[in-house]
Design a protein around this motif. Structure first.
Motif, PDB file in Angstrom:
ATOM      1  N   UNK A   2      61.028  34.649  77.084  1.00 57.15           N
ATOM      2  CA  UNK A   2      60.516  36.012  77.123  1.00 57.15           C
ATOM      3  C   UNK A   2      59.390  36.129  76.114  1.00 57.15           C
ATOM      4  N   UNK A   3      58.167  36.289  76.604  1.00 59.18           N
ATOM      5  CA  UNK A   3      57.013  36.294  75.710  1.00 59.18           C
ATOM      6  C   UNK A   3      57.095  37.352  74.630  1.00 59.18           C
ATOM      7  N   UNK A   4      57.604  38.528  74.951  1.00 59.44           N
ATOM      8  CA  UNK A   4      57.637  39.580  73.936  1.00 59.44           C
ATOM      9  C   UNK A   4      58.637  39.287  72.822  1.00 59.44           C
ATOM     10  N   UNK A   5      59.533  38.360  73.040  1.00 61.09           N
ATOM     11  CA  UNK A   5      60.471  37.942  71.988  1.00 61.09           C
ATOM     12  C   UNK A   5      60.008  36.683  71.262  1.00 61.09           C
ATOM     13  N   UNK A   6      59.277  35.823  71.972  1.00 63.25           N
ATOM     14  CA  UNK A   6      58.930  34.518  71.432  1.00 63.25           C
ATOM     15  C   UNK A   6      57.545  34.436  70.793  1.00 63.25           C
ATOM     16  N   UNK A   7      56.651  35.300  71.187  1.00 67.97           N
ATOM     17  CA  UNK A   7      55.264  35.204  70.732  1.00 67.97           C
ATOM     18  C   UNK A   7      54.863  36.537  70.099  1.00 67.97           C
ATOM     19  N   UNK A   8      54.198  36.461  68.957  1.00 68.54           N
ATOM     20  CA  UNK A   8      53.689  37.687  68.346  1.00 68.54           C
ATOM     21  C   UNK A   8      52.405  37.404  67.568  1.00 68.54           C
ATOM     22  N   UNK A   9      51.708  38.464  67.273  1.00 66.77           N
ATOM     23  CA  UNK A   9      50.456  38.383  66.532  1.00 66.77           C
ATOM     24  C   UNK A   9      50.795  38.394  65.041  1.00 66.77           C
ATOM     25  N   UNK A  10      50.445  37.346  64.337  1.00 58.29           N
ATOM     26  CA  UNK A  10      50.768  37.236  62.913  1.00 58.29           C
ATOM     27  C   UNK A  10      50.138  38.365  62.098  1.00 58.29           C
ATOM     28  N   UNK A  11      49.020  38.877  62.548  1.00 55.71           N
ATOM     29  CA  UNK A  11      48.373  39.964  61.827  1.00 55.71           C
ATOM     30  C   UNK A  11      49.233  41.230  61.795  1.00 55.71           C
ATOM     31  N   UNK A  12      50.135  41.396  62.766  1.00 57.15           N
ATOM     32  CA  UNK A  12      51.037  42.549  62.734  1.00 57.15           C
ATOM     33  C   UNK A  12      51.825  42.551  61.431  1.00 57.15           C
ATOM     34  N   UNK A  13      52.320  41.396  61.062  1.00 58.92           N
ATOM     35  CA  UNK A  13      53.080  41.258  59.814  1.00 58.92           C
ATOM     36  C   UNK A  13      52.204  41.600  58.611  1.00 58.92           C
ATOM     37  N   UNK A  15      49.421  43.438  58.445  1.00 59.74           N
ATOM     38  CA  UNK A  15      49.041  44.848  58.425  1.00 59.74           C
ATOM     39  C   UNK A  15      50.222  45.697  57.947  1.00 59.74           C
ATOM     40  N   UNK A  16      51.405  45.443  58.468  1.00 57.09           N
ATOM     41  CA  UNK A  16      52.585  46.191  58.027  1.00 57.09           C
ATOM     42  C   UNK A  16      52.872  45.964  56.548  1.00 57.09           C
ATOM     43  N   UNK A  69      43.001  39.180  53.427  1.00 57.22           N
ATOM     44  CA  UNK A  69      41.863  40.059  53.142  1.00 57.22           C
ATOM     45  C   UNK A  69      41.415  40.793  54.408  1.00 57.22           C
ATOM     46  N   UNK A  70      41.447  40.119  55.542  1.00 53.58           N
ATOM     47  CA  UNK A  70      41.098  40.770  56.809  1.00 53.58           C
ATOM     48  C   UNK A  70      42.027  41.957  57.068  1.00 53.58           C
ATOM     49  N   UNK A  71      43.314  41.765  56.826  1.00 54.88           N
ATOM     50  CA  UNK A  71      44.293  42.832  57.041  1.00 54.88           C
ATOM     51  C   UNK A  71      44.067  43.975  56.058  1.00 54.88           C
ATOM     52  N   UNK A  72      43.835  43.651  54.805  1.00 58.08           N
ATOM     53  CA  UNK A  72      43.589  44.678  53.777  1.00 58.08           C
ATOM     54  C   UNK A  72      42.364  45.511  54.155  1.00 58.08           C
ATOM     55  N   UNK A  73      41.273  44.849  54.521  1.00 58.91           N
ATOM     56  CA  UNK A  73      40.041  45.561  54.891  1.00 58.91           C
ATOM     57  C   UNK A  73      40.217  46.389  56.157  1.00 58.91           C
ATOM     58  N   UNK A  74      40.945  45.861  57.122  1.00 56.70           N
ATOM     59  CA  UNK A  74      41.166  46.593  58.373  1.00 56.70           C
ATOM     60  C   UNK A  74      41.977  47.857  58.113  1.00 56.70           C
ATOM     61  N   UNK A  75      42.999  47.766  57.278  1.00 56.15           N
ATOM     62  CA  UNK A  75      43.807  48.944  56.944  1.00 56.15           C
ATOM     63  C   UNK A  75      42.951  49.960  56.195  1.00 56.15           C
ATOM     64  N   UNK A  76      42.165  49.486  55.257  1.00 55.89           N
ATOM     65  CA  UNK A  76      41.295  50.386  54.483  1.00 55.89           C
ATOM     66  C   UNK A  76      40.337  51.141  55.411  1.00 55.89           C
ATOM     67  N   UNK A  77      39.712  50.443  56.335  1.00 61.53           N
ATOM     68  CA  UNK A  77      38.780  51.096  57.259  1.00 61.53           C
ATOM     69  C   UNK A  77      39.505  52.059  58.199  1.00 61.53           C
TER      70      UNK A  77
END
Length: 90
Positions: A2-13, A15-16, A69-77
């Motif tokens: 099941x892709x929604x259980x097995x694969x995820x975007x690391x950036x989600x982690x 950003x959170x 740093x990409x996550x920090x900047x994306x949240x800031x923007x």
């Protein structure tokens, strides 16, 4: 598989993690936080993985720091956008 259980975007982690670091859940609504996550993640190219441990062991430290740093900047923007455009908030 099941892709929604097995694969995820690391950036989600990442950003959170940044949202938690800023303690935004203490001052912002769930709708604001959901919009913030969407806006932040849409600024960053996805990095799909199956296991978080893969990123820890196989990613060079310099690339991991750049991703953080990409996550920090994306949240800031995203915060800047939401705070300056109150009509977009739900």
């Amino acid at each position: 598989m099941k892709l929604d259980d097995d694969v995820h975007n690391y950036y989600e982690h990442l950003v959170l993690e940044q949202i938690e670091r800023l303690e935004l859940s203490k001052t912002k609504t769930e709708d604001y936080l959901a919009d913030l996550c969407c806006l932040a993640l849409n600024q960053i190219p996805p990095r799909y993985i199956r296991f978080d441990v893969d990123m820890s062991f196989y990613l060079p430290q310099s690339e991991k720091q750049q991703m953080e740093m990409n996550a920090i900047n994306a949240v800031k923007h995203a915060i800047g956008y939401l705070d300056n455009n109150p009509k977009t908030q739900t």
